[in-house]
Scaffold this motif. Sequence first.
Motif, PDB file in Angstrom:
ATOM      1  N   SER A 156       0.797  -1.230   0.000  1.00 30.99           N
ATOM      2  CA  SER A 156       0.000   0.000   0.000  1.00 30.99           C
ATOM      3  C   SER A 156       0.828   1.277   0.000  1.00 30.99           C
ATOM      4  CB  SER A 156      -0.938   0.007   1.211  1.00 30.99           C
ATOM      5  OG  SER A 156      -0.201  -0.043   2.424  1.00 30.99           O
ATOM      6  N   VAL A 157       2.111   1.210   0.376  1.00 26.55           N
ATOM      7  CA  VAL A 157       2.913   2.432   0.438  1.00 26.55           C
ATOM      8  C   VAL A 157       3.359   2.901  -0.944  1.00 26.55           C
ATOM      9  CG1 VAL A 157       3.729   1.968   2.776  1.00 26.55           C
ATOM     10  CG2 VAL A 157       5.041   1.116   0.825  1.00 26.55           C
ATOM     11  N   LEU A 158       3.148   2.091  -1.968  1.00 24.71           N
ATOM     12  CA  LEU A 158       3.506   2.502  -3.323  1.00 24.71           C
ATOM     13  C   LEU A 158       2.489   3.500  -3.861  1.00 24.71           C
ATOM     14  CD1 LEU A 158       4.517  -0.952  -4.876  1.00 24.71           C
ATOM     15  CD2 LEU A 158       6.023   0.814  -3.933  1.00 24.71           C
ATOM     16  N   ALA A 159       2.941   4.317  -4.819  1.00 26.33           N
ATOM     17  CA  ALA A 159       2.050   5.325  -5.395  1.00 26.33           C
ATOM     18  C   ALA A 159       0.897   4.687  -6.156  1.00 26.33           C
ATOM     19  CB  ALA A 159       2.849   6.243  -6.323  1.00 26.33           C
ATOM     20  N   SER A 160       1.163   3.600  -6.886  1.00 25.22           N
ATOM     21  CA  SER A 160       0.114   2.874  -7.631  1.00 25.22           C
ATOM     22  C   SER A 160       0.260   1.389  -7.318  1.00 25.22           C
ATOM     23  CB  SER A 160       0.251   3.124  -9.137  1.00 25.22           C
ATOM     24  OG  SER A 160       0.153   4.500  -9.432  1.00 25.22           O
ATOM     25  N   PRO A 161      -0.282   0.931  -6.207  1.00 19.68           N
ATOM     26  CA  PRO A 161      -0.019  -0.439  -5.745  1.00 19.68           C
ATOM     27  C   PRO A 161      -0.461  -1.542  -6.694  1.00 19.68           C
ATOM     28  CG  PRO A 161      -0.981   0.893  -3.998  1.00 19.68           C
ATOM     29  CD  PRO A 161      -1.101   1.686  -5.256  1.00 19.68           C
ATOM     30  N   SER A 162      -1.508  -1.322  -7.481  1.00 23.54           N
ATOM     31  CA  SER A 162      -2.020  -2.389  -8.344  1.00 23.54           C
ATOM     32  C   SER A 162      -1.685  -2.185  -9.818  1.00 23.54           C
ATOM     33  CB  SER A 162      -3.539  -2.517  -8.176  1.00 23.54           C
ATOM     34  OG  SER A 162      -4.180  -1.293  -8.507  1.00 23.54           O
ATOM     35  N   ARG A 163      -0.967  -1.135 -10.158  1.00 21.15           N
ATOM     36  CA  ARG A 163      -0.601  -0.854 -11.547  1.00 21.15           C
ATOM     37  C   ARG A 163       0.878  -1.170 -11.745  1.00 21.15           C
ATOM     38  NH1 ARG A 163       1.761   3.581 -14.000  1.00 21.15           N
ATOM     39  NH2 ARG A 163       1.207   3.985 -16.188  1.00 21.15           N
ATOM     40  N   TRP A 164       1.182  -2.023 -12.737  1.00 21.17           N
ATOM     41  CA  TRP A 164       2.549  -2.455 -12.959  1.00 21.17           C
ATOM     42  C   TRP A 164       2.904  -2.390 -14.435  1.00 21.17           C
ATOM     43  CZ3 TRP A 164       5.857  -2.860  -9.146  1.00 21.17           C
ATOM     44  CH2 TRP A 164       5.345  -2.992  -7.839  1.00 21.17           C
ATOM     45  N   ILE A 165       4.161  -2.059 -14.720  1.00 20.43           N
ATOM     46  CA  ILE A 165       4.650  -1.970 -16.088  1.00 20.43           C
ATOM     47  C   ILE A 165       5.667  -3.088 -16.299  1.00 20.43           C
ATOM     48  CG2 ILE A 165       5.870  -0.569 -17.787  1.00 20.43           C
ATOM     49  CD1 ILE A 165       4.874   1.904 -16.274  1.00 20.43           C
ATOM     50  N   PHE A 166       5.352  -4.006 -17.200  1.00 18.37           N
ATOM     51  CA  PHE A 166       6.243  -5.107 -17.561  1.00 18.37           C
ATOM     52  C   PHE A 166       6.923  -4.762 -18.882  1.00 18.37           C
ATOM     53  CE2 PHE A 166       3.126  -6.914 -14.758  1.00 18.37           C
ATOM     54  CZ  PHE A 166       3.806  -7.896 -14.039  1.00 18.37           C
ATOM     55  N   THR A 167       8.239  -4.988 -18.956  1.00 18.16           N
ATOM     56  CA  THR A 167       8.995  -4.713 -20.170  1.00 18.16           C
ATOM     57  C   THR A 167       9.535  -6.021 -20.726  1.00 18.16           C
ATOM     58  OG1 THR A 167       9.636  -2.548 -19.302  1.00 18.16           O
ATOM     59  CG2 THR A 167      10.897  -3.394 -21.168  1.00 18.16           C
ATOM     60  N   SER A 168       9.232  -6.285 -21.991  1.00 15.48           N
ATOM     61  CA  SER A 168       9.687  -7.520 -22.627  1.00 15.48           C
ATOM     62  C   SER A 168      11.134  -7.381 -23.086  1.00 15.48           C
ATOM     63  CB  SER A 168       8.779  -7.872 -23.817  1.00 15.48           C
ATOM     64  OG  SER A 168       8.860  -6.858 -24.797  1.00 15.48           O
ATOM     65  N   SER A 169      11.714  -8.464 -23.563  1.00 13.57           N
ATOM     66  CA  SER A 169      13.118  -8.457 -23.974  1.00 13.57           C
ATOM     67  C   SER A 169      13.370  -7.529 -25.149  1.00 13.57           C
ATOM     68  CB  SER A 169      13.570  -9.876 -24.324  1.00 13.57           C
ATOM     69  OG  SER A 169      12.744 -10.418 -25.351  1.00 13.57           O
ATOM     70  N   ASN A 170      12.334  -7.257 -25.959  1.00 14.98           N
ATOM     71  CA  ASN A 170      12.502  -6.338 -27.095  1.00 14.98           C
ATOM     72  C   ASN A 170      12.212  -4.888 -26.727  1.00 14.98           C
ATOM     73  OD1 ASN A 170       9.734  -6.221 -26.884  1.00 14.98           O
ATOM     74  ND2 ASN A 170       9.313  -7.255 -28.843  1.00 14.98           N
ATOM     75  N   GLY A 171      11.994  -4.631 -25.437  1.00 15.04           N
ATOM     76  CA  GLY A 171      11.767  -3.276 -24.962  1.00 15.04           C
ATOM     77  C   GLY A 171      10.325  -2.819 -24.966  1.00 15.04           C
ATOM     78  N   LYS A 172       9.413  -3.657 -25.396  1.00 16.16           N
ATOM     79  CA  LYS A 172       8.001  -3.276 -25.427  1.00 16.16           C
ATOM     80  C   LYS A 172       7.435  -3.278 -24.013  1.00 16.16           C
ATOM     81  CE  LYS A 172       3.589  -4.261 -27.644  1.00 16.16           C
ATOM     82  NZ  LYS A 172       2.853  -5.156 -28.577  1.00 16.16           N
ATOM     83  N   ARG A 173       6.676  -2.231 -23.680  1.00 14.04           N
ATOM     84  CA  ARG A 173       6.124  -2.082 -22.338  1.00 14.04           C
ATOM     85  C   ARG A 173       4.657  -2.508 -22.317  1.00 14.04           C
ATOM     86  NH1 ARG A 173       8.719   2.369 -19.312  1.00 14.04           N
ATOM     87  NH2 ARG A 173       6.681   3.322 -19.031  1.00 14.04           N
ATOM     88  N   HIS A 174       4.303  -3.196 -21.241  1.00 10.81           N
ATOM     89  CA  HIS A 174       2.928  -3.666 -21.049  1.00 10.81           C
ATOM     90  C   HIS A 174       2.455  -3.181 -19.681  1.00 10.81           C
ATOM     91  CE1 HIS A 174       3.515  -6.640 -24.370  1.00 10.81           C
ATOM     92  NE2 HIS A 174       4.763  -6.610 -23.911  1.00 10.81           N
ATOM     93  N   THR A 175       1.497  -2.284 -19.669  1.00  2.00           N
ATOM     94  CA  THR A 175       0.960  -1.753 -18.416  1.00  2.00           C
ATOM     95  C   THR A 175      -0.324  -2.500 -18.072  1.00  2.00           C
ATOM     96  OG1 THR A 175       1.865   0.422 -18.886  1.00  2.00           O
ATOM     97  CG2 THR A 175       0.132   0.304 -17.220  1.00  2.00           C
ATOM     98  N   VAL A 176      -0.367  -3.060 -16.865  1.00  2.00           N
ATOM     99  CA  VAL A 176      -1.547  -3.818 -16.447  1.00  2.00           C
ATOM    100  C   VAL A 176      -1.983  -3.366 -15.057  1.00  2.00           C
ATOM    101  CG1 VAL A 176      -0.909  -5.835 -17.820  1.00  2.00           C
ATOM    102  CG2 VAL A 176      -0.145  -5.681 -15.440  1.00  2.00           C
ATOM    103  N   ARG A 177      -3.259  -3.521 -14.813  1.00  2.55           N
ATOM    104  CA  ARG A 177      -3.806  -3.340 -13.465  1.00  2.55           C
ATOM    105  C   ARG A 177      -4.304  -4.701 -12.986  1.00  2.55           C
ATOM    106  NH1 ARG A 177      -4.382   1.566 -11.318  1.00  2.55           N
ATOM    107  NH2 ARG A 177      -4.105   3.384 -12.692  1.00  2.55           N
TER     108      ARG A 177
END
Length: 300
Positions: free
Chosen positions: A196-217
Amino acid sequence: MANEVNLNRLAVFVALVGAGSFTAAAEQLGMTKAMVSQHLARLEQELGVSLLMRSTRRMSLTEAGVMFHADCVRILNETDAAIERIGESRDTPAGTLRITTSMDYGVAVVAPAIASFLKLHPAVQVDLTLGDQVSDLIAERFDLAIRSGWLRDSNLRAVRLNGFRQLLVAAPAYLAANGVPRRPADLAGHVLIALSVLASPSRWIFTSSNGKRHTVRIPQVAQANSAAAVRAVALAGAGVAVLPDYLAEPDIRAGRMVALLAQYRLPEGGIHAVYPSRQPPAKVRAFIAHLRDRLVEAAV
């Protein structure tokens, strides 16, 4: 009157008495005989009393001079001792080192580092305070904070010691009941134990090996204000969790947790030593160096 006295003249007066003559005192102090005489005259003027009776052949202390000389010797000795003590504090780790850090990082990393540090520096005592709230180092009189994550802007000094990876994990029992996510989009069908101390606790950004970003909640089923508590809930099989590597990897190696989406990277955090002093004492510098060395060894 005391605030009008030039304290440098005390050393001249003590040297003069010890040398026994203006000529000898001048040679000892590296100044002219006239300058020694001038310092004494001005000191007597500032004090409003005569300290020496002198003739062409000899000099002797007045009654006031005897008392004042004894006090000056004591003051100068205490000054020398104070300078020596501060020099030891600057150069040799000693005294009580007050450290604050988070509960999870303190237990996993800082406490073991303290044990080995104390063996190297027996003149140091450590007072460790664990808590997940950011402490006011100056108001609470801490020498040092070890902070993980992302630093806030402040006037404090900070040294980066290392970094850490964030890992998506879950207990085998949870995965057996809910399936293993293969890509970030699959997390929409899972539940998260959030920090809970994070600014966006349920939102995460995953980066693949080719640099593509995937934002998920990720749907949140529970939250806690410490990573250690998030870990405990995840170990019990309540959902997936994002944990720092220093907390998750022992569980992964033991089979208590499974690392998920290993082909993707989550944002990395930093480990910083934060301190209030522009010139930190030896005990602070020594502990920072010791902890950095341990972190480098652990990463090899």
